[in-house]
Design an enzyme around this catalytic site. Sequence first.
Site, mmCIF file in Angstrom:
data_model
loop_
_atom_site.group_PDB
_atom_site.id
_atom_site.type_symbol
_atom_site.label_atom_id
_atom_site.label_comp_id
_atom_site.label_asym_id
_atom_site.label_seq_id
_atom_site.Cartn_x
_atom_site.Cartn_y
_atom_site.Cartn_z
ATOM 1 N N GLU A 52 0.886 -1.279 -0.134
ATOM 2 C CA GLU A 52 -0.181 0.113 0.023
ATOM 3 C C GLU A 52 0.823 1.322 -0.007
ATOM 4 O O GLU A 52 1.696 1.540 1.028
ATOM 5 C CB GLU A 52 -0.851 -0.063 1.308
ATOM 6 C CG GLU A 52 -1.772 1.246 1.448
ATOM 7 C CD GLU A 52 -2.434 1.382 2.941
ATOM 8 O OE1 GLU A 52 -2.351 0.420 3.537
ATOM 9 O OE2 GLU A 52 -3.159 2.384 2.891
ATOM 10 N N ASP B 115 -1.372 -0.839 5.531
ATOM 11 C CA ASP B 115 -1.357 -0.267 6.953
ATOM 12 C C ASP B 115 -2.192 -1.136 7.976
ATOM 13 O O ASP B 115 -3.177 -1.517 7.437
ATOM 14 C CB ASP B 115 -1.554 1.131 6.887
ATOM 15 C CG ASP B 115 -0.433 2.029 6.099
ATOM 16 O OD1 ASP B 115 0.768 1.414 6.153
ATOM 17 O OD2 ASP B 115 -0.763 3.194 5.704
ATOM 18 N N ASP C 299 -4.556 0.171 9.768
ATOM 19 C CA ASP C 299 -5.590 0.957 9.856
ATOM 20 C C ASP C 299 -6.831 0.697 9.096
ATOM 21 O O ASP C 299 -6.876 -0.099 8.403
ATOM 22 C CB ASP C 299 -4.966 2.647 9.865
ATOM 23 C CG ASP C 299 -4.906 2.659 8.408
ATOM 24 O OD1 ASP C 299 -4.908 1.921 7.368
ATOM 25 O OD2 ASP C 299 -4.062 3.804 8.051
ATOM 26 N N ASP D 81 -7.989 2.173 6.622
ATOM 27 C CA ASP D 81 -7.859 2.208 5.030
ATOM 28 C C ASP D 81 -7.082 1.141 4.696
ATOM 29 O O ASP D 81 -7.483 0.538 3.503
ATOM 30 C CB ASP D 81 -6.940 3.463 4.798
ATOM 31 C CG ASP D 81 -7.726 4.801 4.267
ATOM 32 O OD1 ASP D 81 -8.858 4.452 4.362
ATOM 33 O OD2 ASP D 81 -7.332 5.828 3.994
#
Length: 651
Positions: free
Chosen positions: A439, A512, A514, A516
Amino acid sequence: MAQQYTSENIQVLEELDAVRLRPGMYIGSTGPRGLHHLLWEIVDNAIDEAANGFADEIIVTLHPDGSASVWDNGRGLPTDPHPTLKIPGLEVIFTRLHAGGKFDHKNYNYSGGLHGVGASVVNALSTWVTVDSFRDWSHHRMRFETIADKKTGKALPGRPTAPMERVGNTRKRGTLVRFLPDSAIFEEIAFNGELVARRLRELAYLNRGLKISFLDDRARSAASEPRVFQYSGGIVDYVGFLNTDKTTLHDNVIYLEGVRDQMMVSCAIQFSDAYSESLFSYVNNIPTGEGGSHEVGFRTALTKSLNDYARRIGALKEKDNNLAGEDYREGMTAVLSVKMPNPQFEGQTKGRLGNTEARAMVEAVVLQRLTEYLEDLRNAATAQTIIEKSIKSAKVREAARKARDVARAKSELEAAPLVGKLSSCTGRNARENELFIVEGDSAGGSAKQGRDRRFQAILPLRGKPLNVEKKRIDQVLANLEFRSIITALGTGIDQDFNLSQLKYDKVIILSDADQDGAHIRAILLTFFFRYMRELVAGGHVYIGMPPLYLLKTAGKESYAYNDRELQRVLPKGKNYTLQRYKGLGEMNPEQLWQTTMNPANRKLMQVTIEDGAEADRLITILMGDKVDPRRDYIISHADFNKTDLFEEIQA
Ligand code: 1YM
């Protein structure tokens, strides 16, 4: 131990030793899968009793002490002495690996399990087992324990603690088995309540009318109400459940069944406006996620009977070509359940039926029954809907094929700029190579510098890829991010997918930790699930796990991958600094290599399709175009991050 052991019994004990020596041979693994396998063996015996028509209710309980129990209201286990072994039938069943003999002549033995040896395998791998048999007005009980040999300390598996006891009179009928898995064998002995519930629900759908209750009593709260699974419509209800969040094209689920030779075939079918095909097949109640001969027979019959019908009603004219199978199958949700003696399971995960004869049997039954169904005037409207939908699918498919050809030609033309983003590895051995899909450009940059370029390739993703669940194949192919993934992997997609062309043994998603990152991961997994299912089924897809924390104490650095680990490594009373990583981009190339890419230290989760039907349903909910079910799901499963679309196992 009052029991006298005859030479026969000594043989028996050695058999159980063999199970403890090589548990993997009997239950696959000593991880979570193997642990649950124990439970399924006992459940299978209860299901068999129900399938034979002697029981109609099963209760499964997970107890606070870590044990599990299964009860059925069948005939109860035989307690009379075995003709040659001269010990109670019940004891034979729990101590003999090949509990054949008089039990060989079951009127129904389509059990998916270990064919009668399951109970003894469970005994060999448990700390203790108790068995209660309610039969012929008598209640008998027997207990087995795995004990340590006084002299050698070696485990003596599954020893009766006393001869079978007659507890008293009873008016009840049935069998109750309770066992505690041995923590010396299994990495972890905690059952996964959700997994157990899902499998029991599936079994209830596959065994029409059977009432299966599940009680997770471990929490010991007021909330520990039993969950009851019972479906009078069987797999018809199952298809309805799978389509809950889809827009269906006809109300009534099509149901077909028939018997050929020793094979029982049944299937349920309903079409929706979805683009994908969702076929879930089972053999003797075991999911066959990798397909096999029965699926081939089913698909052949479906295409043939629908093409014949389309011609008969004039929807296809003489000059028209037949429609392709995929045109008929677009938007199809179907459950195919086959019961047969001696199934051969093949493939990476033993999820493919190998028996060649199954193909012709399933084909014959489905062809005959589906033709009858379509001819029946009461079903004319449904039949019409299916044909119209399929003709539309064919037109779109033709357009998509053209787009795909264009895309292919284009991608060859533009191959250079496309793979320009890809930093390939120098090694040419596809079985050793790894592709990291990373990512963001900055993390991609670190990964490029940190990797071992001999076998690790990096493909950075810019921004969020397209959510493929809402798109047709031509739109997917037009998307640059997916084009570069497809080009990098070398396999093609969908109908053109060819696993033997795969250029990387491991495809590792690195995003990541998180929201997203979780979303990107879910989109990529959806893409692989819908367009490269075999890649996932073959165990080639992994999720990279970057550490969450960097801990610095007097000149020493260490990492923690989750909060539990952090609690373990936090030094007490010493000075330290703690850094929480918010994204991959915060790590320098060396750190990224050490923590996340170096095979010696990294943590990877292998993505497998443990429960294809459930994965399909969740993808529809999370990625599909209906908003309400998604909102409901997210509200009731607050941890959206944990994409439980797939079973993830540590690799
Ligand atoms: C909670 C688990 O094992 N029920 C059960 C098992 C059996 C019978 C009845 C049974 C079978 C027969 C005759 C027969 C048996 N299983 C095996 C073996 N529930 C549970 N209920 N009488 C009773 O098949 O003829 C042997 S008997 F071997 F498969 F384990």
